[in-house]
Design a protein around this motif. Structure first.
Motif, PDB file in Angstrom:
ATOM      1  N   GLY A 133       0.812  -1.210   0.000  1.00  0.00           N
ATOM      2  CA  GLY A 133       0.000   0.000   0.000  1.00  0.00           C
ATOM      3  C   GLY A 133       0.843   1.256   0.000  1.00  0.00           C
ATOM      4  N   GLN A 150      -4.456   0.399   0.694  1.00  0.00           N
ATOM      5  CA  GLN A 150      -3.972  -0.807   0.018  1.00  0.00           C
ATOM      6  C   GLN A 150      -4.276  -0.747  -1.475  1.00  0.00           C
ATOM      7  N   THR A 195      -2.639  -8.211   3.999  1.00  0.00           N
ATOM      8  CA  THR A 195      -3.659  -7.491   3.239  1.00  0.00           C
ATOM      9  C   THR A 195      -4.927  -7.261   4.060  1.00  0.00           C
ATOM     10  N   ARG A 230      -9.186  -2.238   3.851  1.00  0.00           N
ATOM     11  CA  ARG A 230      -8.119  -1.825   2.930  1.00  0.00           C
ATOM     12  C   ARG A 230      -7.598  -0.420   3.225  1.00  0.00           C
TER      13      ARG A 230
END
Length: 443
Positions: A133, A150, A195, A230
């Motif tokens: 990211g 991300q 993630t 994210r």
């Protein structure tokens, strides 16, 4: 740095990028072979530089696990030629950033609002961009914040990316294919965890709180209300990454203070928490002139199973290695030795691992250790070079060592490397059970 407008997310698009890279590598080898025919003294330096540049340029476009593998390899100065290490180190905090429209789209997907609607201000241009990211600067109620976003498609591409990276790594870096296969599951599980920013948020808050008592460490405050699967929002920490920090020519006292904070941070995590920030590269630490250090990015955390912990660290105590039967039993427990080994293989691998334990455990054997001692690191690198030439190990069809050791070994190698760059002299605090009984008697 030029912004990236899109990331290949489909399997076909990402596979195409790998194929293009393979073609470039093939061309580089062809060019090298032609020049070698003309001049037999021609070295591989240009080949390594060309390959490193092409691979990095390709992986930085793909982001995600492909680029993360490059980052991991860049930490191991014994595996790769210097050209690869220098180029791959850029993945730690200077990959090409995503464009503004993709950033806004990510926010709208999770919050239904653009970032400027959530914060008082938001810098649409990323300040840092790495493998998983990139980081943006925002402000809210007078506070400066770091907002990590991300890259799209990273989580969904991990498995297929690793399958495509594997043959490239085996061919270029002369790695043992059975070892690669053995540890691929461990790497994949850790990348998938990286993630998951909701998991990272929980771990960041828990470990920061647990380690808050360690002198000279700083941790950001995290904001769950501005975080999602994210997106991760935290306080902005001031400081410099290691390379830039060293350019300021800090005093030995400041180097030692930061080095001590690093050692104590890892000592507490490993031996008290039994889980550890397993990504000790310079991009995750921010150093200041007063000897304090900020710690960021708890995406990669290795939880250490009790059985592995007890066997692995038992080898640090010199008393263990002096007990041949106990050492051999631990070698089997940790899968350094396997039941199919012949007697000669058992002796050879036992001797190799005892040498490795002696070298890597040397800082634990004393009360304080000078990580600026280049003779120590020269001996470590020389041993690694010799290890790479052992045909029985390189051609072994059996993977040596528990998969749990992958990230623990990586953690200590990264820690030692950073302490070496700092030229720090630190008190090597450790649990009492790791200290030799002979040393206790002399104390």
């Amino acid at each position: 740095m030029k912004e990236q407008q899109s990331i290949p997310t489909s399997k076909v698009a990402r596979a195409t990028q790998f194929v293009k890279t393979g073609v470039k590598i093939g061309g580089n080898y062809l060019k090298y072979n032609v020049k070698k025919m003309v001049d037999p003294a021609f070295t591989k330096d240009e080949l390594h530089l060309d390959n490193a540049t092409d691979i990095y340029d390709s992986l930085s476009q793909l982001k995600g696990s492909a680029l993360k593998v490059a980052q991991m390899l860049s930490m191991d100065r014994n595996v790769l030629p210097r050209a690869y290490v220098d180029r791959f180190q850029m993945s730690q905090y200077s990959a090409p950033p995503l464009s503004g429209p993709l950033v806004v789209k990510t926010f709208k997907n999770y919050f239904g609002k653009a970032p400027h609607e959530l914060f008082d201000s938001f810098e649409i241009k990323a300040l840092n961009a790495a493998s998983i990211g990139q980081v943006h600067v925002a402000t809210l109620n007078g506070k400066k914040l770091a907002v990590k976003i991300q890259y799209p498609g990273v989580a969904n591409s991990i498995s297929s990316d690793l399958k495509m990276v594997k043959p490239m790594a085996v061919r270029l870096f002369n790695l043992n294919e059975s070892d690669i296969e053995r540890y691929m599951g461990e790497v994949e599980s850790k990348l998938l965890e990286e993630t998951d920013y909701e998991l990272e948020l929980r771990r960041s808050m828990e470990i920061s709180k647990a380690c808050a008592h360690i002198p000279n460490l700083q941790f950001p405050v995290y904001y769950p209300e501005f975080s999602a699967n994210r997106i991760l929002t935290m306080d902005w920490l001031n400081g410099q990454h290691l390379k830039d920090f060293l350019l300021t020519n800090p005093s030995q006292d400041v180097r030692n203070k930061i080095g001590q904070a690093l050692w104590d941070f890892y000592d507490f995590q490993v031996h008290q928490l039994r889980q550890v920030h397993a990504d000790p590269h310079p991009g995750n630490f921010l150093m200041q002139a007063d000897g304090t250090m900020g710690v960021i990015d708890f995406g990669c955390v290795k939880v250490i199973p009790d059985f592995f912990y007890e066997n692995y660290f038992a080898l640090i105590n010199p008393d263990t290695v002096e007990d041949q039967a106990k050492t051999e039993r631990i070698f089997y427990n940790l899968e350094f030795l396997v039941d199919t080994d012949t007697e000669s293989e058992r002796r050879m691998f036992s001797d190799l691992f005892k040498t490795m334990i002696d070298l890597l455990g040397r800082p634990f054997a004393v009360d304080s250790f000078d990580f600026g001692d280049e003779t120590y690191f020269d001996s470590v690198y020389a041993f690694a070079d010799d290890l790479a030439k052992v045909d029985a190990l390189k051609n072994s069809k059996v993977a040596r060592g528990s998969q749990h050791g992958l990230y623990i070994n990586r953690t200590y190698f990264g820690l030692y490397s950073m302490l070496n760059e700092l030229k720090a002299n630190v008190v090597t605090n450790k649990p009492d059970w790791l200290v030799s009984s002979k040393k206790k008697q002399l104390a």
